[in-house]
Design a protein around this motif. Structure first.
Motif, PDB file in Angstrom:
ATOM      1  N   LEU A 145     -14.381  31.314 -25.282  1.00 18.37           N
ATOM      2  CA  LEU A 145     -14.406  30.149 -24.386  1.00 18.37           C
ATOM      3  C   LEU A 145     -13.349  29.126 -24.802  1.00 18.37           C
ATOM      4  N   LYS A 146     -13.247  28.917 -26.098  1.00 20.14           N
ATOM      5  CA  LYS A 146     -12.270  27.938 -26.587  1.00 20.14           C
ATOM      6  C   LYS A 146     -10.830  28.379 -26.327  1.00 20.14           C
ATOM      7  N   LEU A 148      -9.670  29.944 -23.786  1.00 20.37           N
ATOM      8  CA  LEU A 148      -9.298  30.103 -22.371  1.00 20.37           C
ATOM      9  C   LEU A 148      -8.154  29.193 -21.959  1.00 20.37           C
ATOM     10  N   ASN A 149      -7.299  29.738 -21.118  1.00 23.26           N
ATOM     11  CA  ASN A 149      -6.241  28.949 -20.489  1.00 23.26           C
ATOM     12  C   ASN A 149      -6.909  27.773 -19.755  1.00 23.26           C
ATOM     13  N   PRO A 150      -6.409  26.533 -19.931  1.00 21.51           N
ATOM     14  CA  PRO A 150      -7.077  25.353 -19.373  1.00 21.51           C
ATOM     15  C   PRO A 150      -7.316  25.429 -17.854  1.00 21.51           C
ATOM     16  N   ARG A 151      -6.379  25.999 -17.117  1.00 22.78           N
ATOM     17  CA  ARG A 151      -6.548  26.064 -15.665  1.00 22.78           C
ATOM     18  C   ARG A 151      -7.713  26.994 -15.298  1.00 22.78           C
ATOM     19  N   ILE A 152      -7.744  28.147 -15.973  1.00 22.56           N
ATOM     20  CA  ILE A 152      -8.828  29.103 -15.715  1.00 22.56           C
ATOM     21  C   ILE A 152     -10.158  28.519 -16.200  1.00 22.56           C
ATOM     22  N   LYS A 153     -10.111  27.866 -17.349  1.00 22.11           N
ATOM     23  CA  LYS A 153     -11.341  27.302 -17.918  1.00 22.11           C
ATOM     24  C   LYS A 153     -11.962  26.288 -16.948  1.00 22.11           C
ATOM     25  N   LEU A 154     -11.109  25.477 -16.351  1.00 21.29           N
ATOM     26  CA  LEU A 154     -11.585  24.477 -15.399  1.00 21.29           C
ATOM     27  C   LEU A 154     -12.317  25.152 -14.237  1.00 21.29           C
TER      28      LEU A 154
END
Lengths: 166, 104
Positions: A145-146, A148-154
């Motif tokens: 989880l940490k 993850l690419n920020p865009r995908i994480k969002l």
């Protein structure tokens, strides 16, 4: 907020709490539950940190508590596939999600199932190596989880929080 | 199995395990219909092994890849149930069976 890392440490401690002889079922069950909650709290923390500005007091707590276990499970089951269901392709802009998302979601579902068995099924029997595997999986899920690419994480967090309407 | 051919599923899982975890010495594969703790239909998969990779990180990755590949295969067969995997050492499996017999 509980530190998920500390919960993982606690899970390891609980699984080894009775060092003489075979571990007690009560210890093993508690350890699985704690490992699950380490992942759950990591997710709650990610949601509140992502969608609420820092130091927002009660608003942050509200988002922290917005995730429901049952909804999370079914949404994670949908995301834990190499090929996304059609309704999600538009949201994510791709037919497949990164491996970290699949890993997180698959582990979350597996841990929740095991946690329910440990907490509510009187006939369930745990073994030490199965519990150690669960703790190690929880650790891997938190890392996934940490990373993850920020865009995908969002997008993933938004979907896990709200699902899709219509 | 309700939605899968049991023999075909076991054979496929053995193939996947051999492909993605060549160090894993599988003693037994058990695939059963089941219900999850909230009443939904699932597939319960147990892999009992007598030897696995010594590296915990590698084994974690191998477990994930095996579960993922089997899930993908099952979906292609039309089985949309979520597979729940349990990887157990031979000793662990024997312990669980013994305790379950005691409780029965």
């Amino acid at each position: 907020m509980p530190d998920p890392r500390h919960l993982l440490d606690l899970a390891i401690f609980e699984s080894n709490a009775n060092r003489k002889g075979a571990p007690r079922q009560a210890n093993l069950r508690r350890a699985v539950s704690t490992a699950y909650y380490a992942v759950f709290h990591e997710l709650c923390r990610a949601v509140s940190n992502t969608f609420v500005p820092a130091h927002s007091g009660k608003a942050q707590a509200t988002f922290y508590r917005a995730l429901g276990h049952r909804e999370l499970r079914s949404r994670c089951e949908e995301l834990a596939r190499k090929t996304l269901p059609k309704k999600l392709v538009e949201l994510f802009g791709n037919k497949a999600l990164p491996i970290e998302v699949i890993k997180f979601c698959r582990t979350f579902v597996g841990l929740q199932e095991l946690r329910h068995a440990c907490d509510y099924d009187p006939d369930h029997v745990s073994s030490l190596d199965e519990v150690e595997t669960a703790i190690s999986d929880a650790e891997e899920a938190i890392i996934a989880l940490k990373q993850l690419n920020p865009r995908i994480k969002l997008l993933v967090l938004a979907y896990l929080l709200n699902g899709l309407r219509g | 199995l309700t939605y899968l051919d049991a023999q075909k599923a076991e054979k496929e899982l053995a193939r996947i395990a051999k492909k993605y975890a060549p160090d894993l010495v599988v003693d037994d594969i058990d695939i059963q219909d089941g219900l999850n703790q909230i009443g939904g239909e699932i597939v319960r998969v147990t892999i009992v092994y007598s030897r696995r990779t010594a590296d915990d990180t590698d084994f974690a990755q191998q477990r994930f890849v095996i579960a993922d590949a089997f899930h993908e295969w099952a979906l292609k067969q039309g089985d949309v149930r979520f597979p729940h995997f349990s990887f157990r050492s031979r000793e662990s499996d024997a312990f669980i069976r013994k305790e379950m017999m005691k409780n029965a």
